[in-house]
Design a protein around this motif. Structure first.
Motif, PDB file in Angstrom:
ATOM      1  N   HIS A  25     116.805 -69.962  44.861  1.00  0.00           N
ATOM      2  CA  HIS A  25     116.426 -70.441  46.194  1.00  0.00           C
ATOM      3  C   HIS A  25     116.745 -69.366  47.219  1.00  0.00           C
ATOM      4  CE1 HIS A  25     115.506 -74.466  44.879  1.00  0.00           C
ATOM      5  NE2 HIS A  25     116.674 -74.547  44.269  1.00  0.00           N
ATOM      6  N   LEU A  26     116.174 -69.512  48.413  1.00  0.00           N
ATOM      7  CA  LEU A  26     116.318 -68.503  49.458  1.00  0.00           C
ATOM      8  C   LEU A  26     117.084 -69.033  50.655  1.00  0.00           C
ATOM      9  CD1 LEU A  26     112.681 -67.099  49.299  1.00  0.00           C
ATOM     10  CD2 LEU A  26     114.754 -66.030  48.378  1.00  0.00           C
ATOM     11  N   ARG A  27     117.801 -68.117  51.317  1.00  0.00           N
ATOM     12  CA  ARG A  27     118.557 -68.403  52.529  1.00  0.00           C
ATOM     13  C   ARG A  27     118.200 -67.347  53.577  1.00  0.00           C
ATOM     14  NH1 ARG A  27     118.601 -72.405  49.926  1.00  0.00           N
ATOM     15  NH2 ARG A  27     120.320 -73.070  48.593  1.00  0.00           N
ATOM     16  N   ARG A  28     118.174 -67.771  54.848  1.00  0.00           N
ATOM     17  CA  ARG A  28     117.809 -66.895  55.957  1.00  0.00           C
ATOM     18  C   ARG A  28     118.985 -66.748  56.910  1.00  0.00           C
ATOM     19  NH1 ARG A  28     113.179 -68.616  60.326  1.00  0.00           N
ATOM     20  NH2 ARG A  28     113.515 -66.950  61.830  1.00  0.00           N
ATOM     21  N   CYS A  29     119.350 -65.514  57.225  1.00  0.00           N
ATOM     22  CA  CYS A  29     120.422 -65.260  58.173  1.00  0.00           C
ATOM     23  C   CYS A  29     119.966 -65.698  59.564  1.00  0.00           C
ATOM     24  CB  CYS A  29     120.789 -63.777  58.175  1.00  0.00           C
ATOM     25  SG  CYS A  29     122.072 -63.352  59.372  1.00  0.00           S
ATOM     26  N   ALA A  30     120.773 -66.526  60.207  1.00  0.00           N
ATOM     27  CA  ALA A  30     120.427 -67.030  61.536  1.00  0.00           C
ATOM     28  C   ALA A  30     120.688 -66.001  62.628  1.00  0.00           C
ATOM     29  CB  ALA A  30     121.205 -68.314  61.821  1.00  0.00           C
ATOM     30  N   ALA A  31     121.358 -64.911  62.294  1.00  0.00           N
ATOM     31  CA  ALA A  31     121.632 -63.868  63.281  1.00  0.00           C
ATOM     32  C   ALA A  31     120.559 -62.785  63.286  1.00  0.00           C
ATOM     33  CB  ALA A  31     122.995 -63.230  63.016  1.00  0.00           C
ATOM     34  N   CYS A  32     120.110 -62.362  62.098  1.00  0.00           N
ATOM     35  CA  CYS A  32     119.189 -61.208  62.043  1.00  0.00           C
ATOM     36  C   CYS A  32     117.906 -61.481  61.265  1.00  0.00           C
ATOM     37  CB  CYS A  32     119.891 -59.990  61.465  1.00  0.00           C
ATOM     38  SG  CYS A  32     120.235 -60.095  59.687  1.00  0.00           S
ATOM     39  N   GLY A  33     117.784 -62.638  60.624  1.00  0.00           N
ATOM     40  CA  GLY A  33     116.573 -62.985  59.896  1.00  0.00           C
ATOM     41  C   GLY A  33     116.524 -62.512  58.454  1.00  0.00           C
ATOM     42  N   ALA A  46     122.434 -63.521  49.613  1.00  0.00           N
ATOM     43  CA  ALA A  46     122.743 -64.102  50.925  1.00  0.00           C
ATOM     44  C   ALA A  46     124.242 -63.994  51.212  1.00  0.00           C
ATOM     45  CB  ALA A  46     122.270 -65.549  51.009  1.00  0.00           C
ATOM     46  N   THR A  47     125.066 -64.329  50.239  1.00  0.00           N
ATOM     47  CA  THR A  47     126.511 -64.195  50.410  1.00  0.00           C
ATOM     48  C   THR A  47     126.891 -62.724  50.554  1.00  0.00           C
ATOM     49  OG1 THR A  47     127.000 -66.251  49.264  1.00  0.00           O
ATOM     50  CG2 THR A  47     128.761 -64.621  49.330  1.00  0.00           C
ATOM     51  N   GLY A  48     126.230 -61.852  49.819  1.00  0.00           N
ATOM     52  CA  GLY A  48     126.468 -60.418  49.964  1.00  0.00           C
ATOM     53  C   GLY A  48     126.142 -59.928  51.366  1.00  0.00           C
ATOM     54  N   HIS A  49     125.082 -60.474  51.954  1.00  0.00           N
ATOM     55  CA  HIS A  49     124.719 -60.115  53.325  1.00  0.00           C
ATOM     56  C   HIS A  49     125.822 -60.551  54.287  1.00  0.00           C
ATOM     57  CE1 HIS A  49     122.177 -59.387  56.820  1.00  0.00           C
ATOM     58  NE2 HIS A  49     122.477 -60.607  57.244  1.00  0.00           N
ATOM     59  N   TYR A  50     126.326 -61.752  54.116  1.00  0.00           N
ATOM     60  CA  TYR A  50     127.446 -62.214  54.948  1.00  0.00           C
ATOM     61  C   TYR A  50     128.644 -61.277  54.795  1.00  0.00           C
ATOM     62  CZ  TYR A  50     131.842 -64.636  55.736  1.00  0.00           C
ATOM     63  OH  TYR A  50     133.123 -64.943  56.096  1.00  0.00           O
ATOM     64  N   THR A  56     127.714 -65.020  59.968  1.00  0.00           N
ATOM     65  CA  THR A  56     128.336 -66.175  59.314  1.00  0.00           C
ATOM     66  C   THR A  56     127.414 -67.339  59.020  1.00  0.00           C
ATOM     67  OG1 THR A  56     128.991 -67.083  61.453  1.00  0.00           O
ATOM     68  CG2 THR A  56     130.582 -65.665  60.342  1.00  0.00           C
ATOM     69  N   VAL A  57     126.243 -67.420  59.663  1.00  0.00           N
ATOM     70  CA  VAL A  57     125.419 -68.622  59.519  1.00  0.00           C
ATOM     71  C   VAL A  57     124.096 -68.300  58.822  1.00  0.00           C
ATOM     72  CG1 VAL A  57     124.238 -70.494  60.746  1.00  0.00           C
ATOM     73  CG2 VAL A  57     126.462 -69.662  61.577  1.00  0.00           C
TER      74      VAL A  57
END
Length: 119
Positions: A25-33, A46-50, A56-57
């Protein structure tokens, strides 16, 4: 920080697309997209991006889902409507992409989870 104007980085996990991998599944960073794959995916981008950015979101980037996850608080949170599109296309497979999804994808995830349980 949440930026309601930033567009998603694409329709799939940026890193998986770059390496030819796949996601659950996919997740989108709410800060940078940035679009990354979820923790049920093989690579957990996604966790690696955080971890790399401190953003954080994340919001689910799955059709019909609009929930947000706050990594710092480790909980679901309410969030605003982000710039469209708010999910990948409904016809896009999940897991996917279908052209790169190995036949043994579930076994690969089970093997990874078993290795992690033993460490």
């Amino acid at each position: 920080m949440i930026d309601t104007e930033v567009l998603p980085s694409g329709s799939g996990c940026v890193e998986c697309d770059d390496t030819g991998s796949w996601w659950v599944h996919l997740r989108r960073c709410a800060a940078c997209g940035h679009v990354g794959c979820c923790d049920d995916s093989l690579n957990r981008h996604a966790t690696g991006h955080y971890s790399a950015t401190g953003h954080t979101v994340m919001q689910s980037f799955e059709p019909g889902e609009n929930w947000f996850w706050d990594y710092r608080a480790q909980q679901l949170i309410d969030g605003p409507t982000l710039a469209a599109p708010t999910s990948h296309a409904p016809q896009q497979s999940a897991p996917g992409p279908s052209t790169r999804l190995p036949a043994d994808w579930m076994s690969q995830l089970e093997a990874r989870n078993a290795r992690e349980a033993n460490t």
